[in-house]
Design a protein around this motif. Structure first.
Motif, PDB file in Angstrom:
ATOM      1  N   PRO A 192     -36.385  51.699 -64.249  1.00 46.16           N
ATOM      2  CA  PRO A 192     -37.790  51.873 -63.835  1.00 46.16           C
ATOM      3  C   PRO A 192     -37.991  53.237 -63.169  1.00 46.16           C
ATOM      4  N   LYS A 193     -39.023  53.924 -63.637  1.00 45.98           N
ATOM      5  CA  LYS A 193     -39.296  55.306 -63.225  1.00 45.98           C
ATOM      6  C   LYS A 193     -39.250  55.480 -61.710  1.00 45.98           C
ATOM      7  N   GLU A 194     -39.833  54.515 -60.980  1.00 44.20           N
ATOM      8  CA  GLU A 194     -39.929  54.625 -59.521  1.00 44.20           C
ATOM      9  C   GLU A 194     -38.564  54.525 -58.838  1.00 44.20           C
ATOM     10  N   GLU A 195     -37.546  54.059 -59.593  1.00 49.82           N
ATOM     11  CA  GLU A 195     -36.230  53.823 -58.988  1.00 49.82           C
ATOM     12  C   GLU A 195     -35.138  54.733 -59.550  1.00 49.82           C
ATOM     13  N   LEU A 196     -35.536  55.738 -60.337  1.00 47.83           N
ATOM     14  CA  LEU A 196     -34.526  56.651 -60.899  1.00 47.83           C
ATOM     15  C   LEU A 196     -33.714  57.324 -59.789  1.00 47.83           C
ATOM     16  N   ASP A 197     -34.396  57.753 -58.725  1.00 42.41           N
ATOM     17  CA  ASP A 197     -33.678  58.431 -57.631  1.00 42.41           C
ATOM     18  C   ASP A 197     -32.720  57.477 -56.931  1.00 42.41           C
ATOM     19  N   MET A 198     -33.146  56.208 -56.765  1.00 52.54           N
ATOM     20  CA  MET A 198     -32.255  55.221 -56.143  1.00 52.54           C
ATOM     21  C   MET A 198     -31.022  55.026 -57.012  1.00 52.54           C
ATOM     22  N   PHE A 199     -31.238  54.918 -58.335  1.00 52.98           N
ATOM     23  CA  PHE A 199     -30.122  54.739 -59.260  1.00 52.98           C
ATOM     24  C   PHE A 199     -29.165  55.936 -59.152  1.00 52.98           C
ATOM     25  N   ARG A 200     -29.732  57.112 -59.064  1.00 54.95           N
ATOM     26  CA  ARG A 200     -28.902  58.329 -59.011  1.00 54.95           C
ATOM     27  C   ARG A 200     -28.246  58.514 -57.651  1.00 54.95           C
ATOM     28  N   GLY A 201     -28.572  57.627 -56.711  1.00 55.11           N
ATOM     29  CA  GLY A 201     -27.904  57.651 -55.414  1.00 55.11           C
ATOM     30  C   GLY A 201     -26.657  56.776 -55.372  1.00 55.11           C
ATOM     31  N   GLU A 202     -26.388  56.036 -56.443  1.00 51.29           N
ATOM     32  CA  GLU A 202     -25.219  55.145 -56.488  1.00 51.29           C
ATOM     33  C   GLU A 202     -24.003  55.927 -56.985  1.00 51.29           C
ATOM     34  N   GLY A 261     -39.977  49.660 -58.160  1.00 48.00           N
ATOM     35  CA  GLY A 261     -40.221  49.727 -59.600  1.00 48.00           C
ATOM     36  C   GLY A 261     -39.937  48.417 -60.308  1.00 48.00           C
ATOM     37  N   HIS A 262     -39.854  47.322 -59.555  1.00 47.90           N
ATOM     38  CA  HIS A 262     -39.430  46.041 -60.151  1.00 47.90           C
ATOM     39  C   HIS A 262     -40.250  45.724 -61.413  1.00 47.90           C
ATOM     40  N   THR A 263     -39.542  45.421 -62.499  1.00 42.41           N
ATOM     41  CA  THR A 263     -40.149  45.311 -63.825  1.00 42.41           C
ATOM     42  C   THR A 263     -39.688  44.026 -64.507  1.00 42.41           C
ATOM     43  N   CYS A 264     -40.630  43.358 -65.200  1.00 43.50           N
ATOM     44  CA  CYS A 264     -40.286  42.201 -66.032  1.00 43.50           C
ATOM     45  C   CYS A 264     -40.297  42.669 -67.493  1.00 43.50           C
ATOM     46  N   PHE A 265     -39.730  41.863 -68.379  1.00 46.52           N
ATOM     47  CA  PHE A 265     -39.696  42.209 -69.798  1.00 46.52           C
ATOM     48  C   PHE A 265     -40.229  41.040 -70.608  1.00 46.52           C
ATOM     49  N   ARG A 266     -41.309  41.321 -71.380  1.00 46.94           N
ATOM     50  CA  ARG A 266     -41.913  40.284 -72.210  1.00 46.94           C
ATOM     51  C   ARG A 266     -41.356  40.404 -73.629  1.00 46.94           C
TER      52      ARG A 266
END
Ligand SMILES: [Zn+2]
Length: 269
Positions: free
Chosen positions: A139-149, A183-188
Motif C-alpha cells: 500500500p502506497k501509504e506504507e511504502l516508507d514503513m516497509f522500507r524501514g524493515e 494504508g490498510h487495504t482489502c482485496f476483492r
C-alpha cells in the motif's frame, strides 16, 4: 464457494474459475487489555462471556491467502517467518500441505506492513521464500514503513506502490480500508458472479468484534478510522452477500457475514 481440500494448516475453496487457499501461519496470544472501547478506554474489565481466553490471553489466528487463476498465484500477506513469536511461521508448511509450489507464486500483495503479514518473504534460513517473485505490491501509504524493515532490505527497491481501486490481474481489486494502519487495504476477488473479500485486519477478535464492531484494538493506528472502516466493510460485505476471508479470524477464517440488529454475525464456511 465450495471447499475443495483442507488439512491442519490449509483450506482450499473454488470461487468461480479460481481457487483461494487459506494458509495458516500460526497464532499469537495477546492480553485482552488490547481491546478498546470508544475513547480508547480498555475493555478488559467487562469482557462478554463468549470471549474465550487461553491462560488469560486472546488467541488470534494468523492467516494468509493464495489465489490461483491457473496462470499465476497471487499471495495476499506472507505470515511472520521467524520475525516474531515462534507460534507463527508455518506458512511454508501450509503451502506444501495445500500443494502450492513456492516457485509458482509470482505476485505478492500486502494488506498492510505489520510484522505478521510481511516477514514471510524470507525463510528463517535467510533464503527468499518465493524465488520467482516478480511483483511485490505494498500500500502506497506504507511504502516508507516497509522500507524501514531492515530484515527485508533486499526487497525495499522492488516494492511497488499499490493504490485503492488498482487491479491485480483480471480478478483482484484493491479496496481501501484505512485505520488499522495508514494504508490498510482489502482485496476483492470476483469470478463468475462469486465474490470474496480478503479483508486483512478488519477484525482481530472475532468472538467480540462482530457483535461489537465499535470495539477497536490497541494496535489500530487510528482508532476512529479503524472503527469506521470496520463498520463500512461489514455492512458492504453483508449487504452484498460477499464471502470474507480474514487474517485473524479463526483458521481457516472464511465465511459470510450478516446483519444482526445493529451488529453483525459471522457464519464460517
Ligand atoms: Zn495482523
Amino acid at each position: 464457494m465450495q471447499r475443495i481440500s483442507s488439512g491442519d494448516l490449509h483450506a482450499c475453496y473454488k470461487i468461480g474459475a479460481l481457487s483461494i487457499s487459506s494458509l495458516r501461519d500460526g497464532y499469537v496470544d495477546m492480553p485482552p487489555t488490547r481491546l478498546r472501547q470508544p475513547g480508547n478506554k480498555v475493555f478488559a474489565d467487562n469482557l462478554p462471556r463468549q470471549v474465550r481466553l487461553v491462560d488469560g490471553n486472546l488467541r488470534l489466528s494468523v492467516n494468509a491467502f493464495a489465489i490461483d487463476d491457473a496462470s499465476d498465484i497471487t499471495l495476499i500477506d506472507t505470515g511472520t517467518s521467524n520475525a516474531w513469536h515462534p507460534t507463527m511461521g508455518s506458512l511454508p508448511q501450509a503451502l506444501r500441505e495445500a500443494n502450492i509450489a513456492a516457485d509458482g507464486v509470482r505476485t505478492i500483495a500486502f494488506t498492510h506492513t505489520h510484522l505478521d503479514h510481511i516477514h514471510g518473504l524470507i525463510l528463517p534460513d535467510g533464503q527468499d521464500a518465493f524465488p520467482q517473485l516478480s511483483r511485490l505490491l505494498v500500500p502506497k501509504e506504507e511504502l516508507d514503513m516497509f522500507r524501514g524493515e531492515a530484515r527485508l532490505q533486499r526487497f525495499h527497491e522492488r516494492a511497488e506502490a499499490l493504490v485503492a481501486g488498482q487491479r491485480i490481474g483480471a480478478n483482484i481489486e484493491a479496496v481501501a480500508a484505512h485505520g488499522h494502519e495508514v494504508g490498510h487495504t482489502c482485496f476483492r476477488i470476483t469470478s463468475e458472479g462469486e465474490t470474496v473479500l480478503v479483508w486483512g485486519d478488519i477484525v482481530h477478535v472475532p468472538s467480540i468484534q462482530f457483535e461489537h464492531p465499535e470495539i477497536t484494538w490497541e494496535f489500530d493506528a487510528d482508532q476512529e478510522q479503524a472503527r469506521e472502516s470496520r463498520l463500512r466493510i461489514m455492512a458492504w460485505t453483508a449487504d452484498n452477500k460477499y464471502y470474507i476471508a480474514g487474517a485473524h479470524l479463526d483458521s481457516p477464517g472464511v465465511g459470510r457475514i450478516r446483519r444482526s440488529g445493529a451488529a453483525f454475525q459471522f457464519d464460517p464456511l
